[in-house]
Write an enzyme that holds these catalytic residues in place. Structure first.
Site: not given
Length: 263
Positions: A128, A193, A222
């Site tokens: 991320s 996501d 995610h």
């Protein structure tokens, strides 16, 4: 550089045994911004060929990630080295884009100096927001390999998905750096996501020059990518098979350059 022992109080969510505690080293080092940041070395596999330099996601710190590192390192038979960004956990300062890059530089320098690793034994892993410093470092240093887990193209592209170019006010412009990466890259992204759209992973993969087969996890969001069985299997193949093969091929190409034909 100061080294510390890890102590857990009774309220800690994960209570490690002495075996797990003995494999964890915690240290503080100073970045070029003159901030002291926390680092953690998880020595899961002393004879491992590779060590993962793990840049974690947002809203977590080393304490929360430590159990995951132990489990991941044990299953991959790799050591894991991670760090908290400025302003995270017990690290000094506050989070900024500039500090992110200095933080990852300090972590990389620590692996090279304190632990004596060469760059060809380091695998950069970014998750991320952690893909931002990972890509920046990989664009400047050749390493064994790179894993980009739910990467973002840039900050503004997360909120403005139809943006086609990078503006001067845009933060985290990773999409403009990936073309400089000279190491093999594996991209991981969930198709559902809800934080960083799947399109980011596709674009990053498309713009990166040296890639292996990506892992597109159908239905993954995610924060649940690691729960899919394919996640661990794909990482093991990347580390155990593809990276050694890439390094052998590079060594063979290097040897060929020194061959002088007989006249």
């Amino acid at each position: 550089m100061d080294t510390y022992n890890l102590h857990l109080n009774d309220r800690a969510e994960f209570q490690y045994g002495q075996k797990e505690l003995d494999c964890i080293e915690v240290l503080m080092t100073e970045t070029k911004a003159q901030l002291h940041i926390a680092m953690m070395y998880v020595n899961c596999a002393p004879q491992s060929r590779y060590t993962l330099l793990f840049s974690h996601g947002n809203a977590v710190d080393l304490g929360q990630m430590s159990s995951f590192f132990i489990g991941l390192g044990t299953r991959l038979k790799c050591n894991i080295f991670s760090y908290d960004y400025s302003g995270y956990g017990v690290s000094e300062g506050h989070p900024t884009e500039r500090h992110l890059y200095k933080d990852v530089d300090a972590a990389f320098h620590t692996l090279l100096t304190k632990y004596g690793l060469s760059a060809d034994r380091i695998v950069l892993y970014g998750q991320s927001i952690g893909t931002v410093p990972t890509i920046d470092l990989a664009a400047r240093h050749k390493v064994a390999g790179v894993v980009l887990h739910s990467p973002l193209m840039s900050g503004m592209r997360v909120t403005c998905p139809n943006m086609k170019r990078t503006y001067c006010c845009d933060s985290f412009p990773s999409i403009d750096k990936v073309h400089k990466i000279e190491s093999p890259v594996m991209v991981i992204h969930g198709t559902d996501d809800e934080v960083i759209d799947f399109q980011h992973g596709l674009e990053i993969y498309d713009k990166t020059p040296i890639t292996v087969e990506p892992l597109w996890l159908e239905g993954a969001g995610h924060n649940d990518v690691e729960l899919y069985g394919q996640y661990l299997d794909r990482l093991k193949k990347f580390i155990d098979v593809e990276l050694p093969r890439c390094q052998r091929e590079q060594e063979e190409q290097s040897d060929e350059q020194f061959l002088v034909p007989l006249s």
